[in-house]
Write a protein that holds these residues in place. Structure first.
Motif, PDB file in Angstrom:
ATOM      1  N   VAL A 178       0.836  -1.197   0.000  1.00 14.34           N
ATOM      2  CA  VAL A 178       0.000   0.000   0.000  1.00 14.34           C
ATOM      3  C   VAL A 178       0.876   1.256   0.000  1.00 14.34           C
ATOM      4  O   VAL A 178       1.724   1.425   0.865  1.00 14.34           O
ATOM      5  CB  VAL A 178      -0.961   0.004   1.212  1.00 14.34           C
ATOM      6  N   VAL A 179       0.658   2.120  -1.001  1.00 14.05           N
ATOM      7  CA  VAL A 179       1.428   3.356  -1.118  1.00 14.05           C
ATOM      8  C   VAL A 179       0.553   4.593  -0.942  1.00 14.05           C
ATOM      9  O   VAL A 179       1.071   5.701  -0.759  1.00 14.05           O
ATOM     10  CB  VAL A 179       2.185   3.442  -2.462  1.00 14.05           C
ATOM     11  N   ALA A 180      -0.762   4.413  -1.011  1.00 11.62           N
ATOM     12  CA  ALA A 180      -1.685   5.542  -0.852  1.00 11.62           C
ATOM     13  C   ALA A 180      -3.065   5.007  -0.514  1.00 11.62           C
ATOM     14  O   ALA A 180      -3.384   3.842  -0.789  1.00 11.62           O
ATOM     15  CB  ALA A 180      -1.746   6.364  -2.128  1.00 11.62           C
ATOM     16  N   GLU A 181      -3.871   5.851   0.101  1.00 14.02           N
ATOM     17  CA  GLU A 181      -5.236   5.475   0.463  1.00 14.02           C
ATOM     18  C   GLU A 181      -6.161   6.653   0.206  1.00 14.02           C
ATOM     19  O   GLU A 181      -5.761   7.803   0.383  1.00 14.02           O
ATOM     20  CB  GLU A 181      -5.285   5.068   1.936  1.00 14.02           C
ATOM     21  N   GLY A 182      -7.372   6.353  -0.227  1.00 16.61           N
ATOM     22  CA  GLY A 182      -8.344   7.405  -0.491  1.00 16.61           C
ATOM     23  C   GLY A 182      -9.732   6.996  -0.049  1.00 16.61           C
ATOM     24  O   GLY A 182      -9.952   5.866   0.395  1.00 16.61           O
ATOM     25  N   ASP A 183     -10.667   7.914  -0.187  1.00 18.12           N
ATOM     26  CA  ASP A 183     -12.049   7.702   0.258  1.00 18.12           C
ATOM     27  C   ASP A 183     -12.936   7.249  -0.892  1.00 18.12           C
ATOM     28  O   ASP A 183     -12.691   7.584  -2.051  1.00 18.12           O
ATOM     29  CB  ASP A 183     -12.600   9.001   0.849  1.00 18.12           C
ATOM     30  N   VAL A 184     -13.970   6.521  -0.561  1.00 19.67           N
ATOM     31  CA  VAL A 184     -14.957   6.054  -1.528  1.00 19.67           C
ATOM     32  C   VAL A 184     -16.272   6.772  -1.262  1.00 19.67           C
ATOM     33  O   VAL A 184     -16.794   6.731  -0.148  1.00 19.67           O
ATOM     34  CB  VAL A 184     -15.167   4.524  -1.431  1.00 19.67           C
TER      35      VAL A 184
END
Length: 173
Positions: free
Chosen positions: A56-62
């Motif tokens: 995992v290098v980035a996370e965002g919202d859904v």
């Protein structure tokens, strides 16, 4: 769940746009560098464990930033060595080789942690298209100056693709 919600989304989008529904496509990348196969994709967050193993290098919202505290409303961008794309065997039309240029591949791997993470399913960048897995792929390829104009899904659509291109061109990546 993803396939069913995608089909519902496409039926609604097609009705609003006055066209027939089409198959939707999800894109991901495989990059080989130094004898190592790296898998790059956007996927739902399965749990808080194994982030390192999944690359995992980035996370965002859904859907909405307000729902971030619920795991089901988050996505992750992964770039991991020896990673697997679970549904690769079901890819329609097979994989497409984009480049063998080691400098471009290295640049692509370096950029994965910098990919924008706007809200999935929304047009938060005002690109005229929603952000999704196709946006991540298009952003990365455009950022390393690969010609994406000939990349078209076979018999369907890849929503989000133009959002990635617009984001990359506007950021000057």
């Amino acid at each position: 769940m993803v396939r069913a919600s995608g089909a519902v989304y496409e039926r609604v989008a097609a009705a609003l746009q006055g066209r027939a529904p089409q198959r939707l496509f999800h894109s991901a990348l495989i990059a080989r560098s130094g004898g190592v196969r790296h898998t790059i994709e956007m996927a739902p967050v399965p749990n808080r464990h194994g982030r390192l193993e999944r690359g995992v290098v980035a996370e965002g919202d859904v859907g909405s930033r307000w729902l971030h505290r619920f795991r089901v409303f988050r996505y992750e961008v992964r770039c991991w060595a020896d990673g697997e794309i679970p549904d690769l065997a079901h890819a329609v039309g097979g994989s497409i080789r984009i480049t063998d240029d080691p400098d471009r591949i290295s640049a692509l791997l370096d950029l994965t942690g910098l990919v924008p993470t706007p809200v999935w399913g929304r047009d938060g960048l005002r690109a005229g298209d929603m952000w999704n897995s196709n946006s991540v792929t298009a952003w990365l390829l455009t950022s390393i100056e690969c010609d994406t104009s000939a990349l078209q899904p076979p018999h369907g659509r890849a929503p989000g693709w133009s959002a990635g291109i617009v984001a990359a061109l506007s950021s000057g990546s």
